[in-house]
Design a protein around this motif. Structure first.
Motif, PDB file in Angstrom:
ATOM      1  N   GLY A 133       0.849  -1.191   0.000  1.00 42.79           N
ATOM      2  CA  GLY A 133       0.000   0.000   0.000  1.00 42.79           C
ATOM      3  C   GLY A 133       0.884   1.241   0.000  1.00 42.79           C
ATOM      4  N   VAL A 134       0.571   2.175  -0.878  1.00 42.88           N
ATOM      5  CA  VAL A 134       1.400   3.376  -1.035  1.00 42.88           C
ATOM      6  C   VAL A 134       0.622   4.609  -0.577  1.00 42.88           C
ATOM      7  N   ALA A 184      -1.393  -2.450 -10.154  1.00 41.92           N
ATOM      8  CA  ALA A 184      -1.471  -1.235  -9.320  1.00 41.92           C
ATOM      9  C   ALA A 184      -2.853  -0.624  -9.478  1.00 41.92           C
ATOM     10  N   HIS A 185      -3.461  -0.267  -8.347  1.00 43.10           N
ATOM     11  CA  HIS A 185      -4.789   0.327  -8.336  1.00 43.10           C
ATOM     12  C   HIS A 185      -4.778   1.637  -7.554  1.00 43.10           C
ATOM     13  N   VAL A 186      -5.560   2.591  -8.022  1.00 44.21           N
ATOM     14  CA  VAL A 186      -5.899   3.745  -7.195  1.00 44.21           C
ATOM     15  C   VAL A 186      -7.058   3.260  -6.327  1.00 44.21           C
ATOM     16  N   THR A 187      -6.940   3.410  -4.991  1.00 42.75           N
ATOM     17  CA  THR A 187      -7.958   2.801  -4.133  1.00 42.75           C
ATOM     18  C   THR A 187      -8.571   3.760  -3.118  1.00 42.75           C
ATOM     19  N   THR A 188      -9.727   3.382  -2.602  1.00 41.24           N
ATOM     20  CA  THR A 188     -10.326   4.050  -1.449  1.00 41.24           C
ATOM     21  C   THR A 188      -9.725   3.408  -0.215  1.00 41.24           C
ATOM     22  N   PHE A 229      -4.996   3.523   1.760  1.00 40.66           N
ATOM     23  CA  PHE A 229      -3.913   3.702   0.796  1.00 40.66           C
ATOM     24  C   PHE A 229      -4.363   4.537  -0.402  1.00 40.66           C
ATOM     25  N   ASN A 230      -3.424   5.250  -1.012  1.00 39.57           N
ATOM     26  CA  ASN A 230      -3.739   5.961  -2.239  1.00 39.57           C
ATOM     27  C   ASN A 230      -3.573   5.049  -3.442  1.00 39.57           C
ATOM     28  N   ILE A 231      -2.506   4.259  -3.414  1.00 41.54           N
ATOM     29  CA  ILE A 231      -2.239   3.317  -4.497  1.00 41.54           C
ATOM     30  C   ILE A 231      -1.946   1.982  -3.846  1.00 41.54           C
ATOM     31  N   PHE A 232      -2.389   0.917  -4.486  1.00 46.09           N
ATOM     32  CA  PHE A 232      -2.211  -0.408  -3.915  1.00 46.09           C
ATOM     33  C   PHE A 232      -1.581  -1.288  -4.990  1.00 46.09           C
ATOM     34  N   CYS A 233      -0.431  -1.905  -4.702  1.00 41.56           N
ATOM     35  CA  CYS A 233       0.329  -2.645  -5.713  1.00 41.56           C
ATOM     36  C   CYS A 233       0.498  -4.118  -5.326  1.00 41.56           C
ATOM     37  N   LYS A 234       0.653  -4.940  -6.341  1.00 40.97           N
ATOM     38  CA  LYS A 234       1.056  -6.325  -6.137  1.00 40.97           C
ATOM     39  C   LYS A 234       2.451  -6.471  -6.729  1.00 40.97           C
ATOM     40  N   GLU A 294       9.529  10.019  -5.821  1.00 39.64           N
ATOM     41  CA  GLU A 294       9.167  11.347  -5.318  1.00 39.64           C
ATOM     42  C   GLU A 294       7.667  11.404  -5.041  1.00 39.64           C
ATOM     43  N   SER A 295       7.273  12.012  -3.940  1.00 34.16           N
ATOM     44  CA  SER A 295       5.869  12.173  -3.540  1.00 34.16           C
ATOM     45  C   SER A 295       5.290  10.969  -2.806  1.00 34.16           C
ATOM     46  N   VAL A 296       6.012   9.840  -2.813  1.00 29.10           N
ATOM     47  CA  VAL A 296       5.584   8.711  -1.983  1.00 29.10           C
ATOM     48  C   VAL A 296       6.145   8.979  -0.606  1.00 29.10           C
ATOM     49  N   TYR A 297       5.280   8.991   0.436  1.00 30.59           N
ATOM     50  CA  TYR A 297       5.906   9.249   1.729  1.00 30.59           C
ATOM     51  C   TYR A 297       5.934   8.039   2.665  1.00 30.59           C
ATOM     52  N   ARG A 298       5.163   7.030   2.352  1.00 31.78           N
ATOM     53  CA  ARG A 298       5.246   5.803   3.145  1.00 31.78           C
ATOM     54  C   ARG A 298       4.640   4.640   2.366  1.00 31.78           C
ATOM     55  N   THR A 299       5.068   3.425   2.716  1.00 33.81           N
ATOM     56  CA  THR A 299       4.431   2.242   2.148  1.00 33.81           C
ATOM     57  C   THR A 299       4.187   1.256   3.285  1.00 33.81           C
ATOM     58  N   GLU A 300       3.214   0.416   3.096  1.00 27.17           N
ATOM     59  CA  GLU A 300       2.968  -0.675   4.048  1.00 27.17           C
ATOM     60  C   GLU A 300       2.867  -1.981   3.271  1.00 27.17           C
ATOM     61  N   THR A 301       3.538  -3.016   3.755  1.00 28.46           N
ATOM     62  CA  THR A 301       3.608  -4.251   2.986  1.00 28.46           C
ATOM     63  C   THR A 301       2.930  -5.414   3.706  1.00 28.46           C
ATOM     64  N   MET A 302       2.240  -6.218   2.928  1.00 30.07           N
ATOM     65  CA  MET A 302       1.557  -7.416   3.423  1.00 30.07           C
ATOM     66  C   MET A 302       2.077  -8.558   2.556  1.00 30.07           C
ATOM     67  N   ILE A 303       2.664  -9.561   3.184  1.00 34.95           N
ATOM     68  CA  ILE A 303       3.316 -10.607   2.399  1.00 34.95           C
ATOM     69  C   ILE A 303       2.410 -11.810   2.204  1.00 34.95           C
ATOM     70  N   SER A 304       2.409 -12.335   0.979  1.00 38.70           N
ATOM     71  CA  SER A 304       1.613 -13.523   0.684  1.00 38.70           C
ATOM     72  C   SER A 304       2.361 -14.759   1.144  1.00 38.70           C
ATOM     73  N   LEU A 305       1.688 -15.594   1.916  1.00 39.35           N
ATOM     74  CA  LEU A 305       2.306 -16.847   2.346  1.00 39.35           C
ATOM     75  C   LEU A 305       1.967 -17.958   1.367  1.00 39.35           C
ATOM     76  N   GLU A 306       0.962 -17.722   0.557  1.00 42.92           N
ATOM     77  CA  GLU A 306       0.528 -18.745  -0.400  1.00 42.92           C
ATOM     78  C   GLU A 306      -0.483 -18.137  -1.354  1.00 42.92           C
ATOM     79  N   GLU A 307      -0.238 -18.270  -2.641  1.00 42.97           N
ATOM     80  CA  GLU A 307      -1.219 -17.797  -3.619  1.00 42.97           C
ATOM     81  C   GLU A 307      -2.170 -18.953  -3.870  1.00 42.97           C
ATOM     82  N   SER A 308      -3.345 -18.887  -3.285  1.00 45.20           N
ATOM     83  CA  SER A 308      -4.253 -20.032  -3.310  1.00 45.20           C
ATOM     84  C   SER A 308      -5.132 -20.023  -4.550  1.00 45.20           C
ATOM     85  N   ILE A 309      -5.515 -18.864  -4.998  1.00 50.01           N
ATOM     86  CA  ILE A 309      -6.361 -18.758  -6.194  1.00 50.01           C
ATOM     87  C   ILE A 309      -5.779 -17.645  -7.063  1.00 50.01           C
ATOM     88  N   ASN A 310      -5.613 -17.914  -8.343  1.00 50.20           N
ATOM     89  CA  ASN A 310      -5.277 -16.860  -9.303  1.00 50.20           C
ATOM     90  C   ASN A 310      -5.824 -17.341 -10.621  1.00 50.20           C
TER      91      ASN A 310
END
Lengths: 159, 159, 159, 159, 159, 159, 159, 159
Positions: free
Chosen positions: G73-74, G98-102, G105-110, G130-146
C-alpha cells in the motif's frame, strides 16, 4: 552459492557446544569417541565457513539492574534514510536488536533499559534521530522465552 | 533483595568473556595482572550469584538454511490462559523469543524459519494452539542489529 | 534511596485523613488512643518526607457546569519538544492530567469542558501548540469510577 | 433543574480551600473580612448542595512504592454488560479511574501499580472479568500534570 | 438563552408539515379545529424563532444519475486550518454533509457522485485542498435509512 | 431501464422548489412564463416518475434540544443478519441515517441525541441489538455543512 | 455508449479460447458446427470491439525463481501526484498490478520478487519515488487462487 | 530440487509468446533463424517442465459489464479453517485472486463485480462462509496497471 555441508559429527559437536561453549574439546572428543584434534579441526572448519560466528555469555539482566524490555517500532520520513538511521541506532547500546520490517513500521527494535524513566530516555534517543518521525512502543511485561538452543537442536536434527 | 555488587575486576573479566567465552582464564589473568585462580573464583562467584547464566554459540542462521525471521503478535481469548499458551509455544523450537506484552498483543514472538512456506507452517502452529484466536505477522526484511555486546560493555562502564 | 518507613500508627492516621482531610486531630487521637500531639508530629513527619503532598477538595464538576470529559492523545513532530509542549499544555487549565506515554501517542491528556463546543475549543488549543501535529480525542460518556481512596486503603493494608 | 448559584464570597472560600483543605475557617474569615460563622454556613450550604463532595489527601505514590501508571482500554463482548463489568472493576483497588467511552474502547481505565510485574497482575485481573474479551494497555512514562486546582481557579474566575 | 416553548398545537402543526411541507394551511386548520389564520401565525412564529429554517425536496438521486455515496474522513496538517478547509469544501457541491469530529479524522464528509470514476474526482478535489494531507474513504453499498421524520415525531412526542 | 428525461423547464421548476417547497405554482409559472397548469403537470409527472419523493422541513435541532450528533460504526457477527439488524435500527428514531458500508464497519449510522448521556443510551440501544457485537463512535464537534441544495443545483446545471 | 452485444456463438467461442488461446479455429468450428471463417470473423469482431484485448502465457513464477509475492500500500503526499507516481511505478517491472484505491492507501500494488531481499529492494524502489511518503507491505504466504477462467465462464453464462 | 535451466533460445521464444500466444511457430522460427520443429520441441519441453502452465485471453471486463474491482481482507475465527474457507471461496467465480497473507488479514481476495450492488452480494457471500468472522473491503477507483509482460521480459533479461 554452494552451502557448507555439516555431517553427523559436526552436528554432535555443535549440539554439545550449544549447551556450554566452554566445554573442553577433550570432553567432546571422549563423548563422541574421536580425537580432540578432530574436534579442533571440525570447529575451526565451521568457524572458517562462518557457521560459528562466535560465542556470547548469557547474563541475567535483571540482576544487573536492566529489567525493562520494550519493542519500539520506528516510522521513517523516507525509507531512503534506512541505512543512515540504522547507523545512528547502532550507536545506542540499549538497542540490542533492530530489523527492517514489512507492515506498519520501517524499523523494529528491541531495547533493554533500567526502568521506566530510562526507557523514556532511550525512546527519546530514537525519536531524536534525524529522519525518524514517530515511534510506537510496546512494553514487555515478562520475557517468557529467550532461547535459541531449542532451535539449534531442531536444526541439527532436521539436517 | 540485596543486589550482588560487581567490582572493577569482575567488570574486566566479564568484558573479556563477552568478546569470547572460550578465552582461557590464564589469558584473562595475564591481561588483568591477577592469578588464574582469582579469575576462576570470580567467575564461579558470578555463576553462583546467577549473573552469568551460561554461554551460547553465535551461529549464522542463513548459512544453516534459516534465513526467514518474523515477529508474530498473538491474541488470546482469555489472558488466564497465558501460562498454558506459553507452554505450548515453548514446544515450537522455531519460536526463539516470546514476551507477554502491553499494547494490542497478549504475547509477542520472534520466529525463525527456512522460507515463506515454512514460516506459514510455524504461524499456523501458533494459530492452532487452544485459546489463541488470532495472530498478526510482521516479516523482517533484514536483521540489521542483533548484538548484546554493546549493551554489556555499556552496563559495565555504567556500573 | 532509603524509603521512608510508615508504621501501623501512620497507616491508621492516613486511613482516617483519606476519608476526611478536615477531621480534627483530636478525633484521630481519641480513636487511636494516642495524644493529639503525636498525631500532629506524625502528620508533620509525613509531610516533611513528602509522602503527604497536600490535600484537595472533591467538587462536583457537573454542578459547576463542567460535565464534559475527554481524553486527548497528542502526537508531536519531535519528542525533543516534549518538555516545551508540556509547558504550553500546563497553561490550559482545562487539561487536568497529562502523561508522557508509550504506544501511539506521545502525550496523553484528560480534559474537562463545559460542553461539546467548549471541548472543541480546548482541543483546538492543544492542536495549535507549536510542534503538535495531530490529536485524537476519545469522549467519556460516563465517569464511572474516580476514586483513589480504595487504592490508598489497599496500600496501607499491604504495607 | 435549577443550578445552584455561587456568589463572589463562595468563590473566594472555595479558592482558599482548594489550596489547603485544612485551613481553619477563622483564617478564611479574617482574609475575606467576614465572620467564621458565615464561612461555616457557606461551606455547609455548598456541601448540602453537593458542590463540595468531600476532600482527599494528595499522597506521593512513588514514595509509597506505587510508581507505575498505565491506561487500559477494555473491549466488551457486549455493551449490555457494561454495568456488570464496572462493578467488577470497582472491586480492583488499583483501578483509580474508569470511564465509559466513545471510540474503540468500551471502558477506559487508569491503573496504579508497584512495577511492571504488578501491572501485569492488575491487567490480568481486568482481562479475567467475564464479558471482557480484550484489553489494550498504554504505559505512562511520566505523569507530567495531575492538577485540578488550575481548573477550579479557572471555573471560579469564569463564573 | 431562553428556549422557545412549543405547545401542543405547535407540535401538531409541525407533525403535519413534516409529512408534507406543501399541505395547505386550511387542511391543517380543519384537522386541528383551529382557524387557518392561527396556523399561519404559529408557523410564522416558529420561522421567526428559527425553529423552522426552511424546507427541501426529497429527490431520488439514483434516478438523477447520482447513485454513488461515500463517507470521506479528512486529516488536516494542522487544525488551525479547519475553518479555511471547510470553506474550500463548501465549494464542492458533491459534499452534502461535513462535520468537525473527534477521533481519528479532523473533518468527516458525506459525498454523492455519479459513479466510481466521478467519486475519484471528488475525493481528489478534497485531497488537493491546501492543508489536507490525507483522506480515507468508506463507500456506501446501500443507503438503508435516510429519514429525519421518525426523529421529528419522536421529538414532538417527547416535548 | 429507461431513465426519465428532464428538460430545461423541469430543471427550472426543481430549482425553484428546492429553495422553497412551499412557493405557489403561480409564482413559478409567472417566473418561467408558462401556465400554472403546466407547472402542476410537470411536478405531477416528476412525482409519478419517483424523481420527487416528497418534501421535508428543515428544523433547527439545537433549538429543539437535540444538539448532539455522532456517527456510529456497527460490527455484525454475521452479515447474513444485515437486513434483520437494519430493521431493528429503523425502530430507533434517533438514528437518522444508516448505510451498509465497505471498510471496517458493516453498518454506519448517524445519530442525533439531546446530550452525552442521551447519546450513551442511543449507542447502547444499538449495541443491544441481537447480532451486533461491537460499535465504535465518532462524535461531531460541529456540523459545518448539511446542505443538499448545492448538489441539486449542480445536478440541474450538469444535465 | 452502446454496449457491444455478444450472442450465444460468441460466448461459446470465448469459452473455448479461455481454456486454451492456442486452440486452432478449425477445432472451434468443428465443435460449434460452424465454419472456421465464421470463427475468424467473430474473433476479429470481438478484437475490434476491444472485448478481446490480447492473450498471455500463464507461467510458473516459482519455477522461474520468483516465488515471493507481496501487496504494497502506497501513501502519497498529495493525490495530485497520482498520475506522476503511477508512471514511475510502471517503470518497475516487479510491480504487476497497481490500483488507485479508497480506504487508507492511495495506491495499492502487487509485486513479485525472487526472495525477501529482492522484495526489500523493490519496496525501497517504491519508497524512493518522489511524492511517496510511506508504504505498508503485506506478504503472501501462499497464492491459493489466481484464476480468471471461473469468472469468464460465469460471465458468459450470465449474459 | 534441480531447477529447469532455460537457455537463450527459450527466452526468445517465451518473449515472443508473451506478446501474443497465438503467434504461429513458423513466425517464431523465422525470426530466431531456427526450424519450426525446434520451436515446437522447446515449447513442449517448457510445458512438460511446468514452466508454461497455459495461456489465457485478456478481456476487457468493463466492456463485459464488470467494471467494479475490490480487494477484500478476510479475518478467520481460527486459521485451522484456512483450507476449508479457501475451498468455499473458490466456489465464488467473482473472486479472481486469493492469498493467505501475513499482517492483519488471514486471507486477502480480489473480486470483480458488475457494480456496487453486485459487489455487496459478493462480499456477503464471503462473509457468510462458516469460520469467516469479518471482512474489510477496499475499493479500486482505477486499475492503473495489470500487466505481467514487463515482469516476464525482465525475468528473461535477468536470467
Amino acid at each position: 552459492m554452494a552451502k557448507f555441508k555439516l555431517d553427523e559429527i559436526d552436528h554432535q559437536i555443535l549440539d554439545m557446544l550449544i549447551e556450554n561453549t566452554r566445554v573442553p574439546f577433550t570432553d567432546i572428543a571422549k563423548k563422541l569417541l574421536i580425537s580432540a584434534g578432530t574436534v579442533h579441526v571440525r570447529v575451526k572448519k565451521m568457524e572458517d565457513a562462518g557457521i560459528i560466528k562466535g560465542s556470547s555469555l548469557t547474563l541475567d539482566y535483571k540482576k544487573l539492574g536492566y529489567s525493562f524490555i520494550a519493542y519500539v517500532g520506528v516510522f521513517l520520513q523516507n525509507t531512503s534514510k534506512t541505512a543512515f538511521v540504522l547507523e545512528r541506532i547502532a550507536e545506542i547500546p540499549y538497542v540490542t536488536v533492530a530489523h527492517v520490517t514489512t507492515g506498519k513500521f520501517n524499523i523494529f527494535c528491541k531495547i533493554r533499559a533500567r526502568n521506566t524513566e530510562h526507557a523514556k530516555d532511550v525512546i527519546f534517543m530514537l525519536d531524536d534521530i534525524e529522519s525518524v518521525y514517530r515511534t510506537e512502543t510496546m512494553i514487555s511485561l515478562e520475557e517468557s522465552i529467550n532461547d535459541k538452543k531449542r532451535l539449534m537442536h531442531s536444526i541439527f536434527n532436521d539436517l
